[in-house]
Design a protein around this motif. Structure first.
Motif, mmCIF file in Angstrom:
data_model
loop_
_atom_site.group_PDB
_atom_site.id
_atom_site.type_symbol
_atom_site.label_atom_id
_atom_site.label_comp_id
_atom_site.label_asym_id
_atom_site.label_seq_id
_atom_site.Cartn_x
_atom_site.Cartn_y
_atom_site.Cartn_z
ATOM 1 N N ASN A 1 3.737 -18.677 31.767
ATOM 2 C CA ASN A 1 3.379 -17.292 32.230
ATOM 3 C C ASN A 1 3.215 -17.274 33.735
ATOM 4 N N PHE A 2 3.796 -16.043 34.446
ATOM 5 C CA PHE A 2 3.264 -15.931 35.683
ATOM 6 C C PHE A 2 2.692 -14.442 35.774
ATOM 7 N N PRO A 3 1.323 -14.485 35.955
ATOM 8 C CA PRO A 3 0.644 -13.267 35.855
ATOM 9 C C PRO A 3 0.815 -12.572 37.295
ATOM 10 N N THR A 4 0.919 -13.413 38.296
ATOM 11 C CA THR A 4 1.032 -12.876 39.719
ATOM 12 C C THR A 4 2.256 -13.332 40.230
ATOM 13 N N THR A 5 2.499 -12.954 41.525
ATOM 14 C CA THR A 5 3.664 -13.506 42.192
ATOM 15 C C THR A 5 3.307 -14.875 42.816
ATOM 16 N N ASP A 6 2.055 -15.399 42.705
ATOM 17 C CA ASP A 6 1.716 -16.730 43.436
ATOM 18 C C ASP A 6 2.078 -17.747 42.326
ATOM 19 N N ILE A 7 2.682 -18.719 42.588
ATOM 20 C CA ILE A 7 3.132 -19.713 41.619
ATOM 21 C C ILE A 7 1.837 -20.437 41.399
ATOM 22 N N LYS A 8 0.733 -20.604 42.003
ATOM 23 C CA LYS A 8 -0.539 -21.339 41.826
ATOM 24 C C LYS A 8 -1.208 -20.774 40.552
ATOM 25 N N ASP A 9 -1.010 -19.365 40.241
ATOM 26 C CA ASP A 9 -1.617 -18.864 39.089
ATOM 27 C C ASP A 9 -0.677 -18.897 37.755
ATOM 28 N N VAL A 10 0.058 -19.841 37.702
ATOM 29 C CA VAL A 10 0.743 -19.987 36.325
ATOM 30 C C VAL A 10 0.224 -20.448 35.361
ATOM 31 N N GLU A 11 0.360 -20.105 34.176
ATOM 32 C CA GLU A 11 -0.422 -20.550 32.886
ATOM 33 C C GLU A 11 0.894 -21.031 31.806
ATOM 34 N N GLY A 12 0.340 -21.841 31.101
ATOM 35 C CA GLY A 12 1.130 -22.503 29.978
ATOM 36 C C GLY A 12 0.842 -22.269 28.786
ATOM 37 N N LYS A 13 1.790 -22.328 27.736
ATOM 38 C CA LYS A 13 1.891 -22.011 26.549
ATOM 39 C C LYS A 13 2.908 -23.049 25.744
ATOM 40 N N THR A 14 2.270 -23.458 24.660
ATOM 41 C CA THR A 14 2.938 -24.547 23.755
ATOM 42 C C THR A 14 2.112 -24.537 22.287
ATOM 43 N N THR A 15 3.142 -25.217 21.307
ATOM 44 C CA THR A 15 2.654 -25.264 20.175
ATOM 45 C C THR A 15 2.960 -26.719 19.226
ATOM 46 N N ARG A 16 1.910 -27.325 19.232
ATOM 47 C CA ARG A 16 1.945 -28.748 18.867
ATOM 48 C C ARG A 16 1.429 -28.936 17.241
#
Length: 356
Positions: A329-344
């Motif tokens: 997920n990119f909440p802003t235009t700055d890559i450094k703010d990227v978030e991750g999501k997964t299901t295990r």
């Protein structure tokens, strides 16, 4: 039982596509050297068979999680990962492991460290090794951890109950920048490589540049001695430029060989632990692959040209064990703010005491 051995409470989990021993922080020595020596003794290292310990004689089945109640606001548990070497007296506490992370919330519930809700229980975890925060959603009908279920993940036979995980603060955890060399690509030992630090520092190269197809099996790759010699040369140069110091004796930066997908995925990967080829893919490295696909100039973007847009995206990553869907997920235009999501998924294998 009456003997001269020391006993330590321990739970064994199959967690994601890894297997490891989980301990309470208070049950282990505070001194780092003493703690690491004890962990090596418990796992049976150094010995490629690990005959005198509970290690699984492979990197992905010889892992350790150390858990404690957190004093941080909004955080329930603190998770520290240790990667014991199999054939050396080394316990590396610098990397993280997203697969072993999967069972942390369940462990906390089983040990009474967090309160359990009826239906679903949310557990917030702080990753001590990287500074990332992770929210886990665990199925707890009747206030009981549910391990049985119908969710399937590549690399694990059968099905189990899903554990959803949402990651924040995953950029630059070890180096301070998602592009730790300051470049979208560098040349190491004549090979074009992209270095990223998104949940895990990873060095990516193209399969064709390494004289490979990218579709070799882990066993085929493990048999190529010259390949691993080349990997170590590249890893050492990359590690220095990433600000991590020497790679010798360290499992980070990790190493990955990428190529075009051929089974309706977005990108194909062969991931290294780094001393062996991984049977699937580390969760943390999955975020590197997924986010890197949106960063122009990287070799990942050359193969999987994703257009950057705000919001959530799914990247399908082909591995030797099947295709893994990784969410970013990119909440802003700055890559450094990227978030991750997964299901295990995870399964409790044994709870009791280990003796040393």
């Amino acid at each position: 039982m009456m003997n001269d051995l020391k006993r330590i409470s321990c739970i064994l989990y199959r967690s994601g596509t890894s297997k490891g021993a989980y301990f309470l922080d208070n049950d282990l020595p505070k001194d780092k050297e003493e703690r690491h020596n004890l962990i090596l003794k418990i796992m049976g290292s150094p010995d490629i068979r690990q005959i005198d310990g509970i290690g699984g004689a492979t990197t992905v089945t010889t892992k350790v999680a150390i858990i404690s109640v957190s004093k941080r606001e909004g955080i329930d548990l603190e998770y520290k990962f240790i990667q014991p070497s199999i054939d050396e007296a080394i316990a590396d506490d610098k990397p993280t492991c997203g697969n072993i992370l999967t069972a942390v919330g369940a462990f906390g519930i089983e040990r009474g460290l967090v309160s359990v809700e009826d239906g679903e229980t949310i557990v917030n975890v702080y990753d001590v090794n990287t500074g990332a925060t992770i929210t886990q959603v665990i199925q707890t009908p009747n206030r009981t951890v549910q391990y049985h279920g119908d969710f399937e993940i590549a690399g694990v036979p059968g099905t189990a109950s899903p554990i959803k995980m949402f990651f924040k603060n995953i950029s630059g955890g070890k180096t301070g920048d998602y592009l730790p060399t300051g470049n979208t690509y560098d040349i190491f030992d004549g090979i074009k490589a992209t270095c990223l630090d998104i949940s895990m520092p990873v060095v990516f190269v193209k399969a064709k540049d390494m004289g490979l197809t990218g579709y070799e099996t882990p066993n085929e790759l493990d048999a190529k001695k010259e390949l691993f010699e080349k990997i170590e040369l590249i890893r050492e140069q990359a590690s220095q430029k990433m600000g991590l110091g020497s790679a010798k004796g360290n499992v980070i930066p990790k190493f990955a060989i990428i190529s075009e997908a051929k089974n309706n995925g977005d990108i194909n990967i062969r991931y290294f632990t780094p001393t062996t080829a991984h049977p699937a893919l580390a969760v943390s490295a999955g975020f590197c692959v997924a986010a890197g696909s949106f960063i122009k100039g990287t070799i990942l973007h050359e193969i999987n040209s994703k257009e950057f847009e705000l919001g959530e995206h799914i990247v399908k990553i082909e591995t030797p064990s099947g295709t893994i869907d990784v969410g970013v997920n990119f909440p802003t235009t700055d890559i450094k703010d990227v978030e991750g999501k997964t299901t295990r998924t995870a399964r409790l294998l044994m709870a009791g005491e280990v003796f040393v």
